[in-house]
Scaffold this motif. Structure first.
Motif, PDB file in Angstrom:
ATOM      1  N   VAL A   6       0.845  -1.191   0.000  1.00  0.00           N
ATOM      2  CA  VAL A   6       0.000   0.000   0.000  1.00  0.00           C
ATOM      3  C   VAL A   6       0.887   1.252   0.000  1.00  0.00           C
ATOM      4  O   VAL A   6       1.758   1.401   0.854  1.00  0.00           O
ATOM      5  N   THR A   7       0.640   2.148  -0.952  1.00  0.00           N
ATOM      6  CA  THR A   7       1.268   3.466  -0.957  1.00  0.00           C
ATOM      7  C   THR A   7       0.181   4.507  -0.755  1.00  0.00           C
ATOM      8  O   THR A   7      -0.801   4.538  -1.510  1.00  0.00           O
ATOM      9  N   VAL A   8       0.320   5.327   0.265  1.00  0.00           N
ATOM     10  CA  VAL A   8      -0.613   6.442   0.467  1.00  0.00           C
ATOM     11  C   VAL A   8       0.087   7.721   0.031  1.00  0.00           C
ATOM     12  O   VAL A   8       1.282   7.901   0.262  1.00  0.00           O
ATOM     13  N   VAL A   9      -0.663   8.593  -0.608  1.00  0.00           N
ATOM     14  CA  VAL A   9      -0.035   9.755  -1.236  1.00  0.00           C
ATOM     15  C   VAL A   9      -0.981  10.945  -1.237  1.00  0.00           C
ATOM     16  O   VAL A   9      -2.203  10.791  -1.349  1.00  0.00           O
ATOM     17  N   TYR A  10      -0.396  12.123  -1.123  1.00  0.00           N
ATOM     18  CA  TYR A  10      -1.147  13.362  -1.287  1.00  0.00           C
ATOM     19  C   TYR A  10      -0.179  14.445  -1.763  1.00  0.00           C
ATOM     20  O   TYR A  10       0.781  14.776  -1.055  1.00  0.00           O
ATOM     21  N   ASN A  11      -0.391  14.935  -2.959  1.00  0.00           N
ATOM     22  CA  ASN A  11       0.432  16.007  -3.533  1.00  0.00           C
ATOM     23  C   ASN A  11       1.929  15.690  -3.421  1.00  0.00           C
ATOM     24  O   ASN A  11       2.699  16.430  -2.811  1.00  0.00           O
ATOM     25  N   ALA A  12       2.322  14.586  -4.043  1.00  0.00           N
ATOM     26  CA  ALA A  12       3.727  14.155  -4.005  1.00  0.00           C
ATOM     27  C   ALA A  12       4.277  14.014  -5.423  1.00  0.00           C
ATOM     28  O   ALA A  12       4.930  13.023  -5.750  1.00  0.00           O
ATOM     29  N   GLN A  13       4.020  15.003  -6.255  1.00  0.00           N
ATOM     30  CA  GLN A  13       4.430  14.913  -7.650  1.00  0.00           C
ATOM     31  C   GLN A  13       5.946  14.794  -7.835  1.00  0.00           C
ATOM     32  O   GLN A  13       6.408  14.268  -8.854  1.00  0.00           O
ATOM     33  N   ILE A  74      -5.412  -1.255   3.670  1.00  0.00           N
ATOM     34  CA  ILE A  74      -5.382  -2.575   4.299  1.00  0.00           C
ATOM     35  C   ILE A  74      -6.721  -3.282   4.133  1.00  0.00           C
ATOM     36  O   ILE A  74      -6.775  -4.484   3.849  1.00  0.00           O
ATOM     37  N   ARG A  75      -7.807  -2.544   4.295  1.00  0.00           N
ATOM     38  CA  ARG A  75      -9.139  -3.159   4.168  1.00  0.00           C
ATOM     39  C   ARG A  75      -9.396  -3.643   2.741  1.00  0.00           C
ATOM     40  O   ARG A  75     -10.158  -4.596   2.530  1.00  0.00           O
ATOM     41  N   LEU A  76      -8.773  -3.002   1.763  1.00  0.00           N
ATOM     42  CA  LEU A  76      -8.926  -3.415   0.367  1.00  0.00           C
ATOM     43  C   LEU A  76      -7.978  -4.543  -0.014  1.00  0.00           C
ATOM     44  O   LEU A  76      -8.173  -5.210  -1.035  1.00  0.00           O
ATOM     45  N   ALA A  77      -6.953  -4.766   0.791  1.00  0.00           N
ATOM     46  CA  ALA A  77      -5.914  -5.739   0.460  1.00  0.00           C
ATOM     47  C   ALA A  77      -6.438  -7.173   0.521  1.00  0.00           C
ATOM     48  O   ALA A  77      -7.198  -7.532   1.420  1.00  0.00           O
ATOM     49  N   THR A  78      -6.006  -7.976  -0.441  1.00  0.00           N
ATOM     50  CA  THR A  78      -6.391  -9.394  -0.484  1.00  0.00           C
ATOM     51  C   THR A  78      -5.187 -10.319  -0.330  1.00  0.00           C
ATOM     52  O   THR A  78      -5.325 -11.531  -0.452  1.00  0.00           O
ATOM     53  N   GLY A  79      -4.013  -9.760  -0.088  1.00  0.00           N
ATOM     54  CA  GLY A  79      -2.810 -10.565   0.045  1.00  0.00           C
ATOM     55  C   GLY A  79      -2.690 -11.226   1.401  1.00  0.00           C
ATOM     56  O   GLY A  79      -3.375 -10.860   2.360  1.00  0.00           O
ATOM     57  N   ASP A  80      -1.795 -12.199   1.483  1.00  0.00           N
ATOM     58  CA  ASP A  80      -1.508 -12.866   2.754  1.00  0.00           C
ATOM     59  C   ASP A  80      -0.722 -11.938   3.677  1.00  0.00           C
ATOM     60  O   ASP A  80      -0.890 -11.967   4.896  1.00  0.00           O
ATOM     61  N   ILE A  81       0.156 -11.122   3.074  1.00  0.00           N
ATOM     62  CA  ILE A  81       1.051 -10.234   3.804  1.00  0.00           C
ATOM     63  C   ILE A  81       0.801  -8.800   3.334  1.00  0.00           C
ATOM     64  O   ILE A  81       0.590  -8.562   2.136  1.00  0.00           O
ATOM     65  N   VAL A  82       0.844  -7.839   4.262  1.00  0.00           N
ATOM     66  CA  VAL A  82       0.614  -6.435   3.921  1.00  0.00           C
ATOM     67  C   VAL A  82       1.777  -5.584   4.429  1.00  0.00           C
ATOM     68  O   VAL A  82       2.271  -5.771   5.542  1.00  0.00           O
ATOM     69  N   GLY A  83       2.207  -4.632   3.580  1.00  0.00           N
ATOM     70  CA  GLY A  83       3.221  -3.673   3.973  1.00  0.00           C
ATOM     71  C   GLY A  83       2.939  -2.318   3.365  1.00  0.00           C
ATOM     72  O   GLY A  83       2.058  -2.181   2.502  1.00  0.00           O
ATOM     73  N   MET A  84       3.682  -1.304   3.809  1.00  0.00           N
ATOM     74  CA  MET A  84       3.491   0.070   3.353  1.00  0.00           C
ATOM     75  C   MET A  84       4.768   0.590   2.695  1.00  0.00           C
ATOM     76  O   MET A  84       5.880   0.262   3.133  1.00  0.00           O
ATOM     77  N   LEU A  85       4.604   1.403   1.664  1.00  0.00           N
ATOM     78  CA  LEU A  85       5.726   2.137   1.090  1.00  0.00           C
ATOM     79  C   LEU A  85       5.255   3.564   0.852  1.00  0.00           C
ATOM     80  O   LEU A  85       4.404   3.818  -0.005  1.00  0.00           O
ATOM     81  N   ASN A  86       5.782   4.506   1.642  1.00  0.00           N
ATOM     82  CA  ASN A  86       5.356   5.895   1.540  1.00  0.00           C
ATOM     83  C   ASN A  86       5.742   6.495   0.192  1.00  0.00           C
ATOM     84  O   ASN A  86       6.736   6.102  -0.426  1.00  0.00           O
ATOM     85  N   ALA A  87       4.978   7.479  -0.240  1.00  0.00           N
ATOM     86  CA  ALA A  87       5.189   8.097  -1.545  1.00  0.00           C
ATOM     87  C   ALA A  87       6.522   8.827  -1.636  1.00  0.00           C
ATOM     88  O   ALA A  87       7.049   9.039  -2.736  1.00  0.00           O
ATOM     89  N   ASP A  88       7.104   9.196  -0.501  1.00  0.00           N
ATOM     90  CA  ASP A  88       8.403   9.876  -0.489  1.00  0.00           C
ATOM     91  C   ASP A  88       9.573   8.902  -0.422  1.00  0.00           C
ATOM     92  O   ASP A  88      10.735   9.326  -0.474  1.00  0.00           O
TER      93      ASP A  88
END
Length: 245
Positions: A6-13, A74-88
């Motif tokens: 999951v990558t969450v982003v806001y104004n990170a052009q 996370i709620r949308l994720a269907t994988g066995d394992i979940v991780g995050m990678l920030n947009a920066d």
């Protein structure tokens, strides 16, 4: 084994392209890539759409902040394992997800964390966060895994809860404290630099934000039954000194 990232982003052009490119360069095939955009008003969405074929789920709508967006992913994720990678941030090399999957396949663990480098705008390393192995007492001594390297089984969120929005900038710390210290899930230290993380962050922008972050840390410690939270609060930043050496 299916991984959801999951990558969450806001104004990170300025950074989102490098982030996405580091994801699609990974040599692990069974990946579900999810991007949660907070309704960016710059060119972020245009850049994301250039890579739409590699993104399984894309949501763009207002949210209540970074951790609310993470919970959506996370709620949308269907994988066995979940991780995050920030947009920066971006992966250190193309082997990271393959190495993560290997640990969960070969070891009886519920979560994994690794090492990371903190880089400046020129991509020069200014801090080296080397986690090391932890035990139950490590958290009492101010230990915290680097959140961008934290991956866990999707089922843990249903069992123990998601990121708590009541903990502000310490929501990631509180989640890892809740899972690894309070509930003592089985974890593994992957001894490799997994992520290059951009320096800075909201909690460290000024003294006011830093004080708020300490207050949120203290709340997380008390709620998760750290025995001497004020002492742990003092030890937590001291552990960072070695990262500059």
């Amino acid at each position: 084994m299916k991984l959801s990232l999951v990558t969450v982003v806001y104004n990170a052009q300025d950074t989102i392209k490098q982030c996405i490119q580091s994801v699609i360069s990974q040599n692990y095939p069974n990946l579900e890539y999810i991007i949660i955009d907070g309704g960016s008003t710059d060119h972020t969405l245009q850049i994301i759409n250039e890579y739409r074929e590699y993104i399984q789920i894309l949501v763009s709508e207002p949210d209540k902040g970074i951790y609310d967006a993470m919970n959506k992913g996370i709620r949308l994720a269907t994988g066995d394992i979940v991780g995050m990678l920030n947009a920066d941030d971006h992966f250190a090399d193309e082997r990271v997800l393959h190495s993560i999957a290997g640990v969960f396949t070969q070891h009886d663990v519920e979560a994994l964390y690794g090492d990371l480098d903190i880089v400046d705008q020129r991509q020069q390393v200014i801090r080296k966060w080397r986690s090391g192995k932890c035990n139950h007492n490590s958290f009492k001594l101010g230990f915290m895994p680097p959140h961008p390297t934290f991956y866990c089984r999707r089922s843990l969120f249903d069992q123990f809860g998601f990121y708590s929005l009541d903990h502000g900038s310490a929501a990631d710390y509180e989640l890892m404290l809740r899972l690894m210290y309070r509930h003592q899930i089985r974890s593994y230290h992957l001894k490799m630099v997994m992520v290059n993380m951009s320096a800075g962050g909201i909690s460290s922008k000024n003294l006011k934000n830093r004080v708020k972050a300490w207050q949120f840390d203290l709340l997380a410690m008390r709620q998760n039954k750290i025995p001497f939270p004020v002492l742990t609060l003092a030890l937590k930043p001291l552990r960072k000194i070695v990262q500059f050496l």
